[in-house]
Design an enzyme around this catalytic site. Structure first.
Site, PDB file in Angstrom:
ATOM      1  N   CYS A 113       0.833  -1.038   0.090  1.00 43.00           N
ATOM      2  CA  CYS A 113       0.159  -0.340  -0.408  1.00 43.00           C
ATOM      3  C   CYS A 113       0.708   1.171   0.047  1.00 43.00           C
ATOM      4  O   CYS A 113       1.600   1.445   1.105  1.00 43.00           O
ATOM      5  CB  CYS A 113      -1.002  -0.465   1.550  1.00 43.00           C
ATOM      6  SG  CYS A 113      -1.986   1.850   1.369  1.00 43.00           S
ATOM      7  N   CYS A 116      -0.386   3.942   2.955  1.00 32.52           N
ATOM      8  CA  CYS A 116      -0.551   4.085   3.754  1.00 32.52           C
ATOM      9  C   CYS A 116      -0.054   3.289   4.195  1.00 32.52           C
ATOM     10  O   CYS A 116       0.891   2.532   4.306  1.00 32.52           O
ATOM     11  CB  CYS A 116      -1.881   4.559   4.187  1.00 32.52           C
ATOM     12  SG  CYS A 116      -3.239   4.396   3.400  1.00 32.52           S
ATOM     13  N   SER A 117      -1.493   1.709   4.466  1.00 34.86           N
ATOM     14  CA  SER A 117      -1.257   0.088   5.109  1.00 34.86           C
ATOM     15  C   SER A 117      -2.267  -0.195   5.311  1.00 34.86           C
ATOM     16  O   SER A 117      -2.463  -1.459   5.917  1.00 34.86           O
ATOM     17  CB  SER A 117      -0.520   0.575   6.763  1.00 34.86           C
ATOM     18  OG  SER A 117      -1.613   0.937   7.699  1.00 34.86           O
ATOM     19  N   CYS A 118      -3.298  -0.326   4.164  1.00 34.41           N
ATOM     20  CA  CYS A 118      -4.183  -0.951   3.953  1.00 34.41           C
ATOM     21  C   CYS A 118      -4.156  -2.670   3.605  1.00 34.41           C
ATOM     22  O   CYS A 118      -2.660  -3.209   2.939  1.00 34.41           O
ATOM     23  CB  CYS A 118      -4.754  -0.489   2.300  1.00 34.41           C
ATOM     24  SG  CYS A 118      -5.792   1.215   2.568  1.00 34.41           S
TER      25      CYS A 118
HETATM   26 FE    FE Z   1      -3.667   2.180   2.168  1.00 34.78          FE
END
Ligand code: FE
Length: 212
Positions: A113, A116-118
């Site tokens: 991602c 961000c951090s999906c």
């Molecule tokens: Fe994300």
């Protein structure tokens, strides 16, 4: 409109802020409990690590193992991963869609991602720290082969690497190739070969000897 370019919409960033807020509260709680001598931070770290490495990814491993033994399920997973995964009882918390990307002899899939951090929580549990870190997020796209080699994965030059950028709405599960020599394996044994990293694409499934 630029807000939705990339699929990381407004809603998503609310979601991230919410998480930051929650993380701050968790940290505060941990500090108070530690100061009162009620918990040991090392024990908390061990629990988090267990969720990251063992408990969380077991759901995904069951999905992959089923796809390896059941061609109809694999076909369904390819066509509609959200529904196929939900049929095993694993559903997202925010209605996010899942897509399964299958490794083949000539294509390797890697998930990131970039913004961000999906992460596919429903099948992999908590994301590892490196997945959320800027170096992985930027380099996975620019130099996927270099990143893979740092994870100990060396692919033939001819193998194409496809990088999938996750969003709040769409998350990816890599289905690694079934290891050679596992013809007689039960689904349970096969699931034991499916590591977390192999479902992100930073690893491969373990070899047959790992469980027998
Ligand atoms: Fe994300």
């Amino acid at each position: 409109m630029s807000e939705h370019h990339h699929g990381h919409g407004h809603h998503h960033h609310h979601h991230d802020n919410h998480f930051t807020d929650m993380e701050a509260r968790v940290k505060a709680l941990e500090t108070v409990l530690t100061e009162k001598g009620l918990i040991d931070p090392a024990a908390i770290d061990a629990i988090v690590e267990t969720y990251e490495m063992k408990i969380g990814p077991r759901n995904g491993a069951r999905v992959v193992a089923k796809a390896w033994v059941d061609a109809d399920f694999a076909e369904w997973l390819k066509r509609d991963a959200t529904a196929a995964i939900a049929s095993l009882g694993f559903t997202g918390r925010q209605g996010e869609h899942m897509r399964a990307v299958f490794n083949t002899a000539d294509t390797h899939n890697l998930v990131v991602c970039t913004l961000c951090s999906c992460y596919p929580w429903s099948v992999l549990g908590l994301p590892p720290v490196w997945y959320k870190a800027p170096p992985y997020r930027s380099r996975a796209v620019i130099d996927p082969r270099g990143v893979l080699s740092e994870f100990g994965v060396t692919l033939p030059e001819a193998t194409r690497i496809r990088v999938w950028d996750s969003t709040a709405e769409l998350r990816y599960l890599v289905v690694p190739e079934r290891p050679a020599g596992t013809e007689g394996f039960s689904e349970e044994e096969l699931a034991g070969l499916v590591t977390r990293d192999s479902m992100i694409g930073t690893g491969l499934a373990l070899s047959a000897e790992a469980v027998r």
